[in-house]
Design an enzyme around this catalytic site. Structure first.
Site, short mmCIF file in Angstrom:
data_model
loop_
_atom_site.label_atom_id
_atom_site.label_comp_id
_atom_site.label_asym_id
_atom_site.label_seq_id
_atom_site.Cartn_x
_atom_site.Cartn_y
_atom_site.Cartn_z
N ASP A 100 -12.86 -8.22 -2.44
CA ASP A 100 -14.09 -7.51 -2.07
C ASP A 100 -15.18 -7.61 -3.15
O ASP A 100 -16.36 -7.44 -2.85
CB ASP A 100 -13.79 -6.03 -1.79
N ARG B 118 0.89 -1.17 0.00
CA ARG B 118 0.00 0.00 0.00
C ARG B 118 0.93 1.21 0.00
O ARG B 118 1.71 1.40 0.93
CB ARG B 118 -0.90 -0.01 1.21
N GLY C 270 -7.42 -3.21 -7.24
CA GLY C 270 -8.81 -2.78 -7.01
C GLY C 270 -8.98 -1.29 -7.28
O GLY C 270 -8.21 -0.70 -8.05
N ASP C 271 -9.95 -0.68 -6.61
CA ASP C 271 -10.27 0.71 -6.95
C ASP C 271 -9.11 1.68 -6.68
O ASP C 271 -8.89 2.61 -7.45
CB ASP C 271 -11.56 1.18 -6.27
N ARG D 198 -14.11 -4.99 3.23
CA ARG D 198 -14.02 -3.53 3.42
C ARG D 198 -15.42 -2.97 3.60
O ARG D 198 -16.11 -3.40 4.51
CB ARG D 198 -13.30 -2.88 2.23
O1 F6P Z 1 -9.58 -4.68 -0.11
C1 F6P Z 1 -9.16 -5.96 0.19
C2 F6P Z 1 -9.06 -6.18 1.67
O2 F6P Z 1 -8.68 -7.53 1.90
C3 F6P Z 1 -10.32 -5.84 2.47
O3 F6P Z 1 -11.30 -6.84 2.39
C4 F6P Z 1 -9.73 -5.64 3.84
O4 F6P Z 1 -10.53 -4.80 4.63
C5 F6P Z 1 -8.41 -4.99 3.54
O5 F6P Z 1 -8.06 -5.35 2.23
C6 F6P Z 1 -7.31 -5.38 4.48
O6 F6P Z 1 -6.19 -4.65 4.14
P1 F6P Z 1 -4.80 -4.74 4.94
O7 F6P Z 1 -4.30 -6.12 4.76
O8 F6P Z 1 -3.94 -3.73 4.31
O9 F6P Z 1 -5.15 -4.46 6.36
#
Ligand code: F6P
Length: 304
Positions: free
Chosen positions: A112, A57, A87-88, A156
């Protein structure tokens, strides 16, 4: 995602392109961490979860300076275009690159399943199956102990993962952000269930609704039944991909290469009714795929 990478590489090479992998998504674009990918570098990865290119990220890419740096690296490496898998957030990044003249095509990958422009996103089916296996196991212990459970799944702000796994897993109640529910109605359903000698009561909760412990506590206060909590978390994001996910990723990865080579840009490839379709990023990220209310209503009837 590995199946999509494999498809991009192999379709791309067939089209005469040279393919380079970007490590850690936008992070690697900014730092210029590129690796050449040939036919054999994607051998034996179709069955592996995660991504061989790693992912991150990237906060820096959300700044204009970060995007400019990425654009510089793309130009320096003389890349003709980028295939973005994600994704988005990924496609919002794609829109920034497009504004600065970098051609991109997106491949939808997210557990998601919330993107407009494709029946499903890569990873969703595998995550549903993982949640389903967990639900089956939890049901065994719930039944033996005659217990109620809240099982929290990811997604999410979307409820697709909860709806699909809950319906397939025979949940007694599914809580999703798209459909408001009354706490008292769920409490009454739990009481009725145990009064008529039901041996378990499983609630599948989408993480976007509320915390599982909070829901369990509120229901305990209304019913007097102890409610156990299980938060599935990141196990939903790994493991061997399902047949459908490998199929979807293969179709979409290859279609993305064909689209960019034919001059399309700023669009996401999707599979709708078995046909490849292209949707502009702006629509894919701003329009939310509608939740299937019929499936939701059905889950309430079947969960009685
Ligand atoms: O968007 C995908 C996702 O797996 C969501 O379902 C979840 O809330 C989020 O990413 C978790 O992200 P991270 O692993 O960065 O906490």
């Amino acid at each position: 995602m590995n199946a999509a990478i494999r498809a991009v590489v192999r379709q791309g090479i067939k089209e005469g392109a040279e393919i380079v992998g970007i490590m850690r998504g936008f992070e690697g674009l900014i730092s210029g961490e590129f690796i050449p990918l040939d036919l054999s570098s994607v051998s034996g990865i179709i069955q592996r979860g995660g991504t061989i290119l790693l992912t991150a990220r990237c906060e820096e890419f959300k700044t204009p300076e970060g995007v400019e740096e990425a654009v510089k690296k793309v130009k320096k490496a003389k890349m003709d275009g980028l295939i973005l898998i994600g994704g988005d957030g990924t496609f919002r990044g794609g829109m920034e690159l497009e504004k600065r003249g970098i051609p991109t095509i997106g491949v939808p990958a997210s557990i998601d399943d919330d993107l407009w422009g494709t029946d499903h996103t890569i990873g969703f089916d595998t995550a549903v199956n993982t949640a389903l296996q967990a639900l089956d196991k939890i049901r065994d212990t719930a039944t033996s102990h005659e217990r109620a459970f809240v099982v929290e799944v990811m997604g999410r702000t979307a409820g697709y993962l909860a709806l699909m796994s809950g319906l397939a897993g025979g949940a007694e109640f599914i809580a999703i952000p798209e459909v408001p529910f009354k706490m008292e109605e769920v409490a009454q359903a739990i009481k009725r269930g145990f009064e008529r000698k039901k041996r378990h009561f499983i609630i599948v909760l989408a993480e976007g609704v509320m915390g599982a412990y909070q829901l369990a506590q509120e229901l305990y206060e209304r019913t007097g039944h102890e409610i156990k909590v299980s938060i599935l978390g990141h196990i939903q994001r790994g493991g061997n991909p399902s047949a459908y996910d490998r199929y979807l990723a293969s179709r979409l990865g290859a279609a993305a290469v064909q689209a960019i080579i034919s001059g399309r840009r700023g669009e996401m490839v999707g599979l709708k009714n078995e046909e490849i379709v292209l949707t502009p990023y702006s629509q894919a990220v701003s329009r939310r795929k509608e939740i299937d209310l019929k499936a939701y209503e059905l889950s309430k009837i079947l969960g009685l």
